[in-house]
Design a protein around this motif. Structure first.
Motif, PDB file in Angstrom:
ATOM      1  N   TRP A  74       3.828  -6.976  -0.500  1.00  0.00           N
ATOM      2  CA  TRP A  74       5.168  -7.089   0.082  1.00  0.00           C
ATOM      3  C   TRP A  74       5.236  -8.280   1.014  1.00  0.00           C
ATOM      4  N   LYS A  94       7.183   4.184   0.057  1.00  0.00           N
ATOM      5  CA  LYS A  94       8.530   3.797  -0.378  1.00  0.00           C
ATOM      6  C   LYS A  94       8.635   3.844  -1.889  1.00  0.00           C
ATOM      7  N   CYS A 105       4.171  -8.592   4.984  1.00  0.00           N
ATOM      8  CA  CYS A 105       3.283  -7.494   5.384  1.00  0.00           C
ATOM      9  C   CYS A 105       1.865  -8.028   5.551  1.00  0.00           C
ATOM     10  N   ALA A 157       0.145  -2.196  -2.891  1.00  0.00           N
ATOM     11  CA  ALA A 157       0.877  -1.966  -1.647  1.00  0.00           C
ATOM     12  C   ALA A 157       0.017  -1.246  -0.607  1.00  0.00           C
ATOM     13  N   CYS A 158       0.348  -1.486   0.654  1.00  0.00           N
ATOM     14  CA  CYS A 158      -0.301  -0.746   1.731  1.00  0.00           C
ATOM     15  C   CYS A 158       0.269   0.673   1.746  1.00  0.00           C
ATOM     16  N   ARG A 189       7.538  -3.125  -7.049  1.00  0.00           N
ATOM     17  CA  ARG A 189       8.393  -3.691  -6.007  1.00  0.00           C
ATOM     18  C   ARG A 189       9.642  -4.322  -6.612  1.00  0.00           C
ATOM     19  N   HIS A 206       4.176   0.979   2.369  1.00  0.00           N
ATOM     20  CA  HIS A 206       5.008   0.512   1.266  1.00  0.00           C
ATOM     21  C   HIS A 206       4.800   1.355   0.009  1.00  0.00           C
ATOM     22  N   HIS A 207       3.597   1.896  -0.176  1.00  0.00           N
ATOM     23  CA  HIS A 207       3.361   2.768  -1.324  1.00  0.00           C
ATOM     24  C   HIS A 207       4.226   4.029  -1.217  1.00  0.00           C
ATOM     25  N   ASP A 252      13.445  -3.380  -5.667  1.00  0.00           N
ATOM     26  CA  ASP A 252      14.434  -4.370  -5.211  1.00  0.00           C
ATOM     27  C   ASP A 252      15.714  -4.304  -6.032  1.00  0.00           C
ATOM     28  N   CYS A 298      -1.480  -6.658   1.024  1.00  0.00           N
ATOM     29  CA  CYS A 298      -0.305  -5.979   0.482  1.00  0.00           C
ATOM     30  C   CYS A 298       0.615  -7.009  -0.169  1.00  0.00           C
TER      31      CYS A 298
END
Length: 64
Positions: free
Chosen positions: A8, A29, A11, A22-23, A45, A26-27, A49, A6
């Motif tokens: 992030w 999110k 992670c 992403a895992c 990401r 996190h996906h 942010d 991932c």
């Protein structure tokens, strides 16, 4: 099927979607995130942010 680690920070899970890196947690999110300015979809990401989509981020840079 997984696509490496991932993206992030901190992670340790494996990415489950190649386009985001992403895992699953996190996906989710990313899927639920919206731009603070135009309410468009957040796609990365870095956008998450900053709170702004790529289009709104680039327009604020050009305006400055």
């Amino acid at each position: 099927m997984t696509f490496g680690k991932c993206v992030w920070d901190g992670c340790t899970r494996h990415a489950e979607k190649e386009s985001t890196g992403a895992c699953r947690a996190h996906h989710v999110k990313l899927r639920n995130a919206q731009c603070a300015k135009c309410k468009g979809q957040i796609m990365s990401r870095a956008e998450l942010d900053s709170g702004r989509c790529r289009r709104c981020s680039s327009s604020s840079v050009r305006a400055a």
